[in-house]
Write a protein that holds these residues in place. Structure first.
Motif, PDB file in Angstrom:
ATOM      1  N   PRO A 198      -0.688 -67.107  42.524  1.00 25.76           N
ATOM      2  CA  PRO A 198      -0.514 -65.759  43.083  1.00 25.76           C
ATOM      3  C   PRO A 198       0.631 -65.730  44.085  1.00 25.76           C
ATOM      4  O   PRO A 198       0.910 -66.731  44.752  1.00 25.76           O
ATOM      5  CB  PRO A 198      -1.853 -65.488  43.777  1.00 25.76           C
ATOM      6  N   VAL A 199       1.314 -64.600  44.143  1.00 25.42           N
ATOM      7  CA  VAL A 199       2.310 -64.398  45.192  1.00 25.42           C
ATOM      8  C   VAL A 199       1.626 -63.686  46.352  1.00 25.42           C
ATOM      9  O   VAL A 199       0.562 -63.073  46.185  1.00 25.42           O
ATOM     10  CB  VAL A 199       3.505 -63.572  44.681  1.00 25.42           C
ATOM     11  N   ALA A 200       2.225 -63.808  47.518  1.00 27.00           N
ATOM     12  CA  ALA A 200       1.653 -63.150  48.690  1.00 27.00           C
ATOM     13  C   ALA A 200       1.575 -61.654  48.447  1.00 27.00           C
ATOM     14  O   ALA A 200       2.556 -61.036  48.020  1.00 27.00           O
ATOM     15  CB  ALA A 200       2.506 -63.439  49.920  1.00 27.00           C
ATOM     16  N   ASP A 201       0.402 -61.057  48.682  1.00 25.80           N
ATOM     17  CA  ASP A 201       0.304 -59.613  48.491  1.00 25.80           C
ATOM     18  C   ASP A 201       1.135 -58.908  49.562  1.00 25.80           C
ATOM     19  O   ASP A 201       1.586 -59.516  50.537  1.00 25.80           O
ATOM     20  CB  ASP A 201      -1.146 -59.147  48.494  1.00 25.80           C
ATOM     21  N   GLU A 202       1.356 -57.622  49.352  1.00 27.72           N
ATOM     22  CA  GLU A 202       2.278 -56.894  50.213  1.00 27.72           C
ATOM     23  C   GLU A 202       1.843 -56.926  51.671  1.00 27.72           C
ATOM     24  O   GLU A 202       2.688 -57.064  52.574  1.00 27.72           O
ATOM     25  CB  GLU A 202       2.423 -55.444  49.752  1.00 27.72           C
ATOM     26  N   GLU A 203       0.560 -56.842  51.933  1.00 32.37           N
ATOM     27  CA  GLU A 203       0.108 -56.817  53.317  1.00 32.37           C
ATOM     28  C   GLU A 203       0.361 -58.148  54.002  1.00 32.37           C
ATOM     29  O   GLU A 203       0.814 -58.194  55.155  1.00 32.37           O
ATOM     30  CB  GLU A 203      -1.376 -56.440  53.384  1.00 32.37           C
ATOM     31  N   LEU A 204       0.059 -59.257  53.309  1.00 29.39           N
ATOM     32  CA  LEU A 204       0.317 -60.573  53.892  1.00 29.39           C
ATOM     33  C   LEU A 204       1.812 -60.767  54.100  1.00 29.39           C
ATOM     34  O   LEU A 204       2.247 -61.251  55.153  1.00 29.39           O
ATOM     35  CB  LEU A 204      -0.244 -61.671  52.987  1.00 29.39           C
ATOM     36  N   ASP A 237       9.835 -60.698  46.628  1.00 31.16           N
ATOM     37  CA  ASP A 237      10.922 -59.790  46.979  1.00 31.16           C
ATOM     38  C   ASP A 237      10.654 -59.157  48.338  1.00 31.16           C
ATOM     39  O   ASP A 237       9.650 -58.462  48.531  1.00 31.16           O
ATOM     40  CB  ASP A 237      11.040 -58.711  45.896  1.00 31.16           C
ATOM     41  N   SER A 238      11.569 -59.384  49.280  1.00 32.45           N
ATOM     42  CA  SER A 238      11.380 -58.831  50.624  1.00 32.45           C
ATOM     43  C   SER A 238      12.006 -57.455  50.793  1.00 32.45           C
ATOM     44  O   SER A 238      11.837 -56.836  51.844  1.00 32.45           O
ATOM     45  CB  SER A 238      11.959 -59.789  51.678  1.00 32.45           C
ATOM     46  N   LEU A 239      12.698 -56.930  49.770  1.00 30.24           N
ATOM     47  CA  LEU A 239      13.304 -55.607  49.918  1.00 30.24           C
ATOM     48  C   LEU A 239      12.266 -54.547  50.253  1.00 30.24           C
ATOM     49  O   LEU A 239      12.468 -53.775  51.207  1.00 30.24           O
ATOM     50  CB  LEU A 239      14.094 -55.227  48.667  1.00 30.24           C
ATOM     51  N   PRO A 240      11.142 -54.458  49.529  1.00 28.09           N
ATOM     52  CA  PRO A 240      10.149 -53.439  49.896  1.00 28.09           C
ATOM     53  C   PRO A 240       9.620 -53.611  51.316  1.00 28.09           C
ATOM     54  O   PRO A 240       9.261 -52.623  51.976  1.00 28.09           O
ATOM     55  CB  PRO A 240       9.033 -53.640  48.859  1.00 28.09           C
ATOM     56  N   SER A 278      21.518 -49.211  46.923  1.00 31.45           N
ATOM     57  CA  SER A 278      21.357 -47.776  47.161  1.00 31.45           C
ATOM     58  C   SER A 278      20.014 -47.460  47.803  1.00 31.45           C
ATOM     59  O   SER A 278      19.918 -46.542  48.639  1.00 31.45           O
ATOM     60  CB  SER A 278      21.492 -47.010  45.846  1.00 31.45           C
ATOM     61  N   ARG A 279      18.969 -48.201  47.428  1.00 28.87           N
ATOM     62  CA  ARG A 279      17.650 -47.980  48.044  1.00 28.87           C
ATOM     63  C   ARG A 279      17.702 -48.266  49.541  1.00 28.87           C
ATOM     64  O   ARG A 279      17.075 -47.552  50.339  1.00 28.87           O
ATOM     65  CB  ARG A 279      16.598 -48.850  47.367  1.00 28.87           C
ATOM     66  N   ALA A 280      18.433 -49.280  49.915  1.00 29.94           N
ATOM     67  CA  ALA A 280      18.582 -49.579  51.336  1.00 29.94           C
ATOM     68  C   ALA A 280      19.433 -48.510  52.029  1.00 29.94           C
ATOM     69  O   ALA A 280      19.098 -48.041  53.124  1.00 29.94           O
ATOM     70  CB  ALA A 280      19.213 -50.955  51.517  1.00 29.94           C
ATOM     71  N   ALA A 281      20.526 -48.089  51.366  1.00 30.36           N
ATOM     72  CA  ALA A 281      21.406 -47.088  51.964  1.00 30.36           C
ATOM     73  C   ALA A 281      20.705 -45.754  52.133  1.00 30.36           C
ATOM     74  O   ALA A 281      21.030 -44.983  53.053  1.00 30.36           O
ATOM     75  CB  ALA A 281      22.657 -46.920  51.109  1.00 30.36           C
ATOM     76  N   ALA A 282      19.746 -45.449  51.249  1.00 28.71           N
ATOM     77  CA  ALA A 282      19.044 -44.161  51.313  1.00 28.71           C
ATOM     78  C   ALA A 282      18.245 -44.006  52.597  1.00 28.71           C
ATOM     79  O   ALA A 282      17.913 -42.883  52.993  1.00 28.71           O
ATOM     80  CB  ALA A 282      18.127 -44.013  50.093  1.00 28.71           C
ATOM     81  N   LEU A 283      17.943 -45.102  53.267  1.00 28.47           N
ATOM     82  CA  LEU A 283      17.233 -45.019  54.539  1.00 28.47           C
ATOM     83  C   LEU A 283      18.116 -44.426  55.638  1.00 28.47           C
ATOM     84  O   LEU A 283      17.604 -43.959  56.660  1.00 28.47           O
ATOM     85  CB  LEU A 283      16.776 -46.411  54.977  1.00 28.47           C
ATOM     86  N   ALA A 284      19.424 -44.491  55.432  1.00 25.96           N
ATOM     87  CA  ALA A 284      20.390 -43.984  56.407  1.00 25.96           C
ATOM     88  C   ALA A 284      20.219 -44.632  57.773  1.00 25.96           C
ATOM     89  O   ALA A 284      20.413 -44.002  58.809  1.00 25.96           O
ATOM     90  CB  ALA A 284      20.277 -42.455  56.532  1.00 25.96           C
ATOM     91  N   ARG A 285      19.861 -45.921  57.761  1.00 34.88           N
ATOM     92  CA  ARG A 285      19.759 -46.691  59.007  1.00 34.88           C
ATOM     93  C   ARG A 285      20.506 -48.014  58.868  1.00 34.88           C
ATOM     94  O   ARG A 285      19.918 -49.085  59.013  1.00 34.88           O
ATOM     95  CB  ARG A 285      18.285 -46.945  59.372  1.00 34.88           C
ATOM     96  N   PRO A 286      21.802 -47.938  58.580  1.00 30.52           N
ATOM     97  CA  PRO A 286      22.551 -49.190  58.445  1.00 30.52           C
ATOM     98  C   PRO A 286      22.590 -50.000  59.727  1.00 30.52           C
ATOM     99  O   PRO A 286      22.867 -51.197  59.690  1.00 30.52           O
ATOM    100  CB  PRO A 286      23.945 -48.719  58.028  1.00 30.52           C
TER     101      PRO A 286
END
Length: 543
Positions: A198-204, A237-240, A278-286
């Motif tokens: 198993p991979v670490a779940d999102e909360e962990l 994946d640490s992007l989320p 683009s997903r990162a840029a959409a946050l508009a917090r560079p």
């Protein structure tokens, strides 16, 4: 309360000086540096010096916040929350920690990491030792450098790894004399457990990222480059996680994400990388998070003979080849050109000297670039390649803490490398004299994230309190100003934040750190005594 903060009562280092300056002051207004200089000069720049919040440096040193140009916070944080073996000093202590964790955990799989290769014969622990403390639960424990994993018999069985399982093209399954997997997997062989463990779940994973952020900030680190944002080397994946942290306002450090390049694929993955950017840029917090970099892993590590080197490894059994090229050198230049033209900087894992040559060749073929292409690790660099960093505009991304003669380098690396390898090992001083732009990173959890421990090694070429002769003698030592500048302004440049952070300069963001003393005033072998007492980001204290 005034929106001004006046730091005085100590010294300061701007990351543009050759020394620190005593008796000075720094004024912060609205989260930015407003003035740097003598107390009289800075006070004159204040709107109302009497109303400013006063911070007494107590004889310490004020400098720009450290930035780590190569680190893996989310998996490091998860390991802190799982079976953390990083503090073990021997194989016996490692097994004791695993046994203690297994007894206290009810997880279906036992996971974590941080074991050290030089604690085990040949750098490869055996499954039977792990079987004895884990019982009937599968175990998957990554090494300190994350290029190997120790698995027990149950995990091997779950994954269907047997004597007849071939080594993957980019990895090695260690085996007993009869071909039975011994329990250590290297490089691409770790992926044989994908879909099984198993991979670490999102909360962990999210808790791990935030735990890592707290740890890094306490060490004076105000920003970093995450050197593997994606699924690779067993990392999730640490992007989320970063997107969520920005949205929930829990991310306070400044992060540049290096998106993972899947080495078994080619340029057809470019649209996916563009979408993730683009997903990162959409946050508009560079100012907090951007993902304008791609991580390419060109080779492995010396200890398991996967670093790509000029010459051949020397093993008791004879010639063991010259390592692995994870990305076809004939295609590397085209890949880099496509990424460069779409606005990506590329962060190369280039540990062996042949991998370094390949990366420099690819950068040179661009004929010039405005991107921040950088080569990380640089355990060996051919003499002819030292001046090429400056000539092609490539950043030398240094893990300075490694530039010392520890047990792993002495026992597992140097004996198997070609003649003259010691002289080519971590040539930081020669890179600096050749005009290379330097950035510093830790590769945590591979090694400590403490910038001051790394700076101590960069200056002394020995670990703090260590007795061995300096690695390579004196020629590759860095002076303190260069080392501190590399961990501040140099890493800020590598992270794409050099115009707003990394220096004490009017108009720059007030990401600053206070040390308990001025290491410029002490002996070089006492740098490791220095501690961070305060960490400020945009004029707000976080430690």
């Amino acid at each position: 309360m005034s929106d001004e903060i006046l730091f005085s009562g100590g010294g300061y280092f701007t990351a543009g000086m050759t020394e620190s300056r005593t008796g000075g002051a720094v004024l912060v207004r609205d989260g930015r540096i407003a003035a740097v200089g003598s107390l009289d000069e800075v006070s004159a720049a204040s709107v109302d010096p009497r109303a400013a919040t006063q911070v007494d440096l107590a004889g310490g040193l004020l400098l720009p916040g450290f930035q780590d140009a190569h680190v893996h916070p989310a998996p490091a944080g998860v390991e802190m929350l799982q079976c953390d073996l990083s503090g073990a000093d021997s194989a016996e202590e490692t097994l004791a920690l695993i046994a203690r964790y297994a007894a206290a955990s009810d997880d279906d799989w036992l996971q974590g990491g941080g074991w050290t290769m030089d604690h085990f014969a040949g750098g490869s622990p055996h499954r039977t030792g792990l079987d004895g403390v884990t019982g009937d639960r599968p175990a998957f424990l990554v090494s300190r450098d994350h290029h190997s994993a120790w698995v027990n018999s149950v995990a091997l069985a779950r994954a269907g790894i047997t004597a007849s399982t071939p080594d993957p093209a980019d990895g090695v399954i260690e085996r007993d004399a009869d071909g039975t997997p011994s329990g250590t997997l290297h490089e691409g062989a770790l992926s044989l457990l994908d879909g099984v463990k198993p991979v670490a779940d999102e909360e962990l994973a999210y808790r791990g990222l935030l735990a890592a952020q707290s740890h890094l900030i306490a060490l004076g680190i105000t920003g970093w480059q995450d050197a593997l944002v994606g699924e690779g080397l067993g990392f999730g994946d640490s992007l989320p996680l970063y997107l969520r942290a920005v949205q929930e306002e829990t991310l306070v450090a400044r992060v540049t994400g290096a998106l993972w390049w899947h080495r078994e694929r080619g340029i057809e993955q470019l649209p996916e990388l563009l979408d993730r950017r683009s997903r990162a840029a959409a946050l508009a917090r560079p100012d907090l998070f951007m993902a304008d970099t791609v991580k390419m892993m060109l080779d492995g590590i010396v200890e398991n003979h996967t670093a790509s080197i000029h010459g051949h490894y020397r093993l008791p059994g004879g010639d063991a080849g010259s390592g692995l090229d994870f990305i076809d050198p004939e295609r590397l230049g085209a890949h880099l050109a496509a990424l460069d033209s779409d606005g990506f900087s590329v962060h190369f894992h280039a540990l062996g000297d042949r991998a370094v040559t390949q990366a420099l060749d690819a950068v040179e073929a661009l004929g010039g670039s405005a991107r921040r292409h950088q080569l990380a690790h640089l355990q060996m660099v051919a003499d002819a390649d030292l001046p090429r960093f400056a000539s092609v505009g490539a950043i030398a991304n240094l893990q300075a803490f490694w530039a010392r003669t520890d047990d792993q380098l002495r026992d597992l690396c140097l004996p198997i490398l070609p003649p003259g390898a010691r002289e080519r090992t971590y040539p930081f001083g020669r890179l600096a004299r050749a005009g290379a732009a330097l950035a510093f990173g830790s590769d945590w959890p591979v090694s400590t994230a403490d910038p001051l421990a790394a700076v101590h090694v960069a200056v002394n070429r020995t670990g703090y309190g260590a007795e061995p002769e300096p690695l390579g003698g004196d020629r590759d030592k860095l002076d303190l100003a260069t080392a501190l500048g590399g961990y501040t302004a140099g890493s800020a440049h590598a992270n794409g934040r050099g115009s707003t952070t990394g220096r004490l300069r009017a108009g720059y963001l007030a990401d600053i750190v206070v040390l308990d003393r001025d290491p410029f005033r002490g002996a070089p072998d006492e740098i490791g005594d220095t501690r961070v007492t305060q960490t400020w980001i945009a004029g707000t204290r976080h430690h």
